[in-house]
Design a protein around this motif. Structure first.
Motif, PDB file in Angstrom:
ATOM      1  N   ARG A  28       0.807  -1.226   0.000  1.00  0.00           N
ATOM      2  CA  ARG A  28       0.000   0.000   0.000  1.00  0.00           C
ATOM      3  C   ARG A  28       0.838   1.272   0.000  1.00  0.00           C
ATOM      4  NH1 ARG A  28      -5.645  -0.454   1.778  1.00  0.00           N
ATOM      5  NH2 ARG A  28      -5.372   1.547   2.778  1.00  0.00           N
ATOM      6  N   SER A  29       2.153   1.159  -0.048  1.00  0.00           N
ATOM      7  CA  SER A  29       2.971   2.365  -0.143  1.00  0.00           C
ATOM      8  C   SER A  29       2.867   2.888  -1.574  1.00  0.00           C
ATOM      9  CB  SER A  29       4.424   2.070   0.229  1.00  0.00           C
ATOM     10  OG  SER A  29       4.976   1.121  -0.661  1.00  0.00           O
ATOM     11  N   ALA A  30       3.026   4.187  -1.716  1.00  0.00           N
ATOM     12  CA  ALA A  30       2.792   4.812  -3.013  1.00  0.00           C
ATOM     13  C   ALA A  30       3.855   5.853  -3.327  1.00  0.00           C
ATOM     14  CB  ALA A  30       1.411   5.458  -3.029  1.00  0.00           C
ATOM     15  N   THR A  31       4.047   6.056  -4.619  1.00  0.00           N
ATOM     16  CA  THR A  31       5.006   7.033  -5.112  1.00  0.00           C
ATOM     17  C   THR A  31       4.327   7.916  -6.148  1.00  0.00           C
ATOM     18  OG1 THR A  31       6.756   5.386  -4.857  1.00  0.00           O
ATOM     19  CG2 THR A  31       7.268   7.298  -6.217  1.00  0.00           C
ATOM     20  N   LEU A  32       4.566   9.204  -6.054  1.00  0.00           N
ATOM     21  CA  LEU A  32       4.049  10.152  -7.040  1.00  0.00           C
ATOM     22  C   LEU A  32       4.798   9.976  -8.352  1.00  0.00           C
ATOM     23  CD1 LEU A  32       2.367  12.702  -7.803  1.00  0.00           C
ATOM     24  CD2 LEU A  32       4.305  14.045  -6.982  1.00  0.00           C
ATOM     25  N   VAL A  33       4.048   9.884  -9.448  1.00  0.00           N
ATOM     26  CA  VAL A  33       4.622   9.808 -10.787  1.00  0.00           C
ATOM     27  C   VAL A  33       4.399  11.129 -11.518  1.00  0.00           C
ATOM     28  CG1 VAL A  33       4.510   8.624 -13.024  1.00  0.00           C
ATOM     29  CG2 VAL A  33       4.294   7.307 -10.890  1.00  0.00           C
ATOM     30  N   HIS A  34       3.167  11.643 -11.435  1.00  0.00           N
ATOM     31  CA  HIS A  34       2.808  12.883 -12.144  1.00  0.00           C
ATOM     32  C   HIS A  34       1.605  13.518 -11.462  1.00  0.00           C
ATOM     33  CE1 HIS A  34       1.822  15.582 -15.509  1.00  0.00           C
ATOM     34  NE2 HIS A  34       0.569  15.243 -15.270  1.00  0.00           N
ATOM     35  N   VAL A  35       1.574  14.820 -11.442  1.00  0.00           N
ATOM     36  CA  VAL A  35       0.384  15.531 -11.000  1.00  0.00           C
ATOM     37  C   VAL A  35       0.256  16.814 -11.814  1.00  0.00           C
ATOM     38  CG1 VAL A  35       1.512  16.808  -9.109  1.00  0.00           C
ATOM     39  CG2 VAL A  35      -0.961  16.332  -9.006  1.00  0.00           C
ATOM     40  N   GLY A  36      -0.982  17.128 -12.179  1.00  0.00           N
ATOM     41  CA  GLY A  36      -1.208  18.334 -12.951  1.00  0.00           C
ATOM     42  C   GLY A  36      -2.689  18.601 -13.132  1.00  0.00           C
ATOM     43  N   VAL A  37      -2.974  19.597 -13.932  1.00  0.00           N
ATOM     44  CA  VAL A  37      -4.353  19.993 -14.207  1.00  0.00           C
ATOM     45  C   VAL A  37      -4.465  20.333 -15.684  1.00  0.00           C
ATOM     46  CG1 VAL A  37      -6.153  21.673 -13.691  1.00  0.00           C
ATOM     47  CG2 VAL A  37      -4.643  20.905 -11.868  1.00  0.00           C
ATOM     48  N   ALA A  38      -5.461  19.757 -16.354  1.00  0.00           N
ATOM     49  CA  ALA A  38      -5.784  20.164 -17.722  1.00  0.00           C
ATOM     50  C   ALA A  38      -6.791  21.302 -17.593  1.00  0.00           C
ATOM     51  CB  ALA A  38      -6.372  18.995 -18.503  1.00  0.00           C
ATOM     52  N   ARG A  39      -6.479  22.435 -18.166  1.00  0.00           N
ATOM     53  CA  ARG A  39      -7.337  23.620 -18.043  1.00  0.00           C
ATOM     54  C   ARG A  39      -7.936  23.998 -19.390  1.00  0.00           C
ATOM     55  NH1 ARG A  39      -6.026  26.255 -13.133  1.00  0.00           N
ATOM     56  NH2 ARG A  39      -4.092  25.472 -12.234  1.00  0.00           N
ATOM     57  N   SER A  40      -9.193  24.423 -19.330  1.00  0.00           N
ATOM     58  CA  SER A  40      -9.819  24.969 -20.534  1.00  0.00           C
ATOM     59  C   SER A  40     -10.398  26.336 -20.195  1.00  0.00           C
ATOM     60  CB  SER A  40     -10.901  24.028 -21.078  1.00  0.00           C
ATOM     61  OG  SER A  40     -12.063  24.076 -20.284  1.00  0.00           O
ATOM     62  N   ARG A  41     -10.551  27.147 -21.205  1.00  0.00           N
ATOM     63  CA  ARG A  41     -11.066  28.507 -21.003  1.00  0.00           C
ATOM     64  C   ARG A  41     -12.582  28.513 -20.987  1.00  0.00           C
ATOM     65  NH1 ARG A  41      -8.126  32.842 -24.477  1.00  0.00           N
ATOM     66  NH2 ARG A  41     -10.338  33.098 -24.876  1.00  0.00           N
ATOM     67  N   ALA A  42     -13.149  29.166 -20.001  1.00  0.00           N
ATOM     68  CA  ALA A  42     -14.604  29.201 -19.821  1.00  0.00           C
ATOM     69  C   ALA A  42     -15.324  29.847 -21.000  1.00  0.00           C
ATOM     70  CB  ALA A  42     -14.949  29.939 -18.529  1.00  0.00           C
ATOM     71  N   ASP A  43     -14.643  30.713 -21.751  1.00  0.00           N
ATOM     72  CA  ASP A  43     -15.313  31.382 -22.869  1.00  0.00           C
ATOM     73  C   ASP A  43     -15.141  30.636 -24.199  1.00  0.00           C
ATOM     74  OD1 ASP A  43     -12.602  31.981 -22.927  1.00  0.00           O
ATOM     75  OD2 ASP A  43     -12.884  34.072 -23.518  1.00  0.00           O
ATOM     76  N   ASP A  44     -14.459  29.485 -24.197  1.00  0.00           N
ATOM     77  CA  ASP A  44     -14.347  28.680 -25.414  1.00  0.00           C
ATOM     78  C   ASP A  44     -15.629  27.871 -25.614  1.00  0.00           C
ATOM     79  OD1 ASP A  44     -11.817  29.520 -26.141  1.00  0.00           O
ATOM     80  OD2 ASP A  44     -10.788  27.767 -25.315  1.00  0.00           O
ATOM     81  N   PRO A  45     -15.925  27.492 -26.855  1.00  0.00           N
ATOM     82  CA  PRO A  45     -17.090  26.619 -27.102  1.00  0.00           C
ATOM     83  C   PRO A  45     -16.894  25.268 -26.401  1.00  0.00           C
ATOM     84  CG  PRO A  45     -16.179  27.477 -29.168  1.00  0.00           C
ATOM     85  CD  PRO A  45     -15.233  27.865 -28.079  1.00  0.00           C
ATOM     86  N   ILE A  46     -17.981  24.629 -26.040  1.00  0.00           N
ATOM     87  CA  ILE A  46     -17.923  23.383 -25.277  1.00  0.00           C
ATOM     88  C   ILE A  46     -17.078  22.327 -25.975  1.00  0.00           C
ATOM     89  CG2 ILE A  46     -20.100  22.487 -26.199  1.00  0.00           C
ATOM     90  CD1 ILE A  46     -18.696  21.914 -22.649  1.00  0.00           C
ATOM     91  N   GLU A  47     -17.206  22.225 -27.302  1.00  0.00           N
ATOM     92  CA  GLU A  47     -16.430  21.201 -28.010  1.00  0.00           C
ATOM     93  C   GLU A  47     -14.926  21.459 -27.918  1.00  0.00           C
ATOM     94  OE1 GLU A  47     -17.732  24.215 -31.166  1.00  0.00           O
ATOM     95  OE2 GLU A  47     -18.623  23.281 -29.397  1.00  0.00           O
ATOM     96  N   THR A  48     -14.534  22.729 -27.905  1.00  0.00           N
ATOM     97  CA  THR A  48     -13.126  23.089 -27.755  1.00  0.00           C
ATOM     98  C   THR A  48     -12.645  22.765 -26.348  1.00  0.00           C
ATOM     99  OG1 THR A  48     -13.372  24.830 -29.404  1.00  0.00           O
ATOM    100  CG2 THR A  48     -11.470  24.997 -27.924  1.00  0.00           C
ATOM    101  N   ARG A  49     -13.495  23.059 -25.368  1.00  0.00           N
ATOM    102  CA  ARG A  49     -13.136  22.769 -23.981  1.00  0.00           C
ATOM    103  C   ARG A  49     -12.943  21.272 -23.770  1.00  0.00           C
ATOM    104  NH1 ARG A  49     -16.654  25.958 -19.779  1.00  0.00           N
ATOM    105  NH2 ARG A  49     -14.752  25.696 -18.576  1.00  0.00           N
ATOM    106  N   LEU A  50     -13.859  20.452 -24.295  1.00  0.00           N
ATOM    107  CA  LEU A  50     -13.748  19.002 -24.154  1.00  0.00           C
ATOM    108  C   LEU A  50     -12.516  18.470 -24.887  1.00  0.00           C
ATOM    109  CD1 LEU A  50     -17.508  18.033 -24.462  1.00  0.00           C
ATOM    110  CD2 LEU A  50     -16.093  18.005 -22.390  1.00  0.00           C
ATOM    111  N   ALA A  51     -12.218  19.039 -26.048  1.00  0.00           N
ATOM    112  CA  ALA A  51     -11.017  18.622 -26.791  1.00  0.00           C
ATOM    113  C   ALA A  51      -9.750  18.968 -26.010  1.00  0.00           C
ATOM    114  CB  ALA A  51     -10.995  19.276 -28.173  1.00  0.00           C
ATOM    115  N   THR A  52      -9.756  20.099 -25.318  1.00  0.00           N
ATOM    116  CA  THR A  52      -8.609  20.509 -24.508  1.00  0.00           C
ATOM    117  C   THR A  52      -8.398  19.537 -23.347  1.00  0.00           C
ATOM    118  OG1 THR A  52      -8.930  22.833 -25.093  1.00  0.00           O
ATOM    119  CG2 THR A  52      -7.666  22.379 -23.089  1.00  0.00           C
TER     120      THR A  52
END
Length: 188
Positions: A28-52
Motif C-alpha cells: 500500500r505504499s505509493a510514489t508520485l509519478v505525475h500531478v497536474g491539471v488540464a485547463r480549458s477557457r470558460a469562454d471557449d465553445p464546449i467542443e473546444t473545452r472538451l477537446a482541450t
C-alpha cells in the motif's frame, strides 16, 4: 516499477480537470509519478473545452502508461450547469481510457475521502494533507483538483488491489454495488 500498480486518477471538470498518476505497491505504499491539471477557457465553445481536456488526458496516458484509470463518479448537485460540465469531462476521461485499452473505474467523493482520510466528509484541506503524507511530499498538492486526482488514484489502488487488471475487471465495492442497484431500479 514493475511490481507496482500505476493508476491515473482523474478529478473531472471543464475548467480544471485534475490529473494524477501514482505507483502503488502491494504493501500500500505509493510514489508520485505525475500531478497536474488540464485547463480549458470558460469562454471557449464546449467542443473546444472538451477537446482541450481530452488532449491533456491523452498526453498523460502516453507519457506514463497507467494500468488503470480511476475517475470521480458524478453525483447530483444543486447546480445543474456544474454537474453537466463535470459529467461531460468524466465521459471524456472514460472514453480516453477505453481508446487506450485501459480498465477504468469510478469512485464517489465519499468513497475517496473515506479511503484517504478515514472520514467520508473530510474537507479539501484534509484530503490534500493526507495525500501529501501518503506520497511523502514536501508540500500539499495544489490546486485541490490535482490533490483530488491523486486521492482517486490511491483510493482505487487500495480498494481494488495492486495487480494490473484487464478492462472491465475487478469487483465493485459495496457502495458501488448499491449505486449500481439504485441506478438499475431508477430505469424501471
Amino acid at each position: 516499477m514493475a511490481s507496482a500498480l500505476r493508476v491515473l486518477g482523474i478529478d473531472p471538470g471543464l475548467t480544471r480537470c485534475g490529473i494524477g498518476v501514482v505507483d502503488v505497491r502491494a504493501d500500500r505504499s505509493a510514489t508520485l509519478v505525475h500531478v497536474g491539471v488540464a485547463r480549458s477557457r470558460a469562454d471557449d465553445p464546449i467542443e473546444t473545452r472538451l477537446a482541450t481536456i481530452a488532449a491533456g488526458i491523452r498526453e498523460v496516458l502516453a507519457a506514463h502508461r497507467p494500468h488503470v484509470v480511476a475517475v470521480e463518479r458524478v453525483f447530483a448537485q444543486q447546480n445543474r450547469h456544474s454537474v453537466m460540465g463535470t459529467a461531460q469531462a468524466s465521459g471524456i476521461a472514460l472514453l480516453m481510457a477505453a481508446e487506450h485499452g485501459i480498465a477504468a473505474a469510478t469512485h464517489t467523493p465519499t468513497e475517496v475521502k473515506a479511503a484517504i482520510t478515514g472520514y467520508g466528509s473530510a474537507d479539501k484541506r484534509q484530503v490534500q494533507t493526507m495525500v501529501a503524507r501518503v506520497l511523502r511530499l514536501d508540500a500539499l498538492p495544489t490546486p485541490a483538483d490535482a490533490a483530488d486526482a491523486l486521492a482517486l488514484a490511491l483510493c482505487h489502488a487500495w480498494r481494488q488491489g495492486t495487480a494490473p487488471q484487464a478492462p472491465g475487471a475487478g469487483a465493485l465495492t459495496p457502495a458501488q454495488r448499491a449505486w449500481a442497484d439504485a441506478e438499475r431500479l431508477s430505469r424501471r
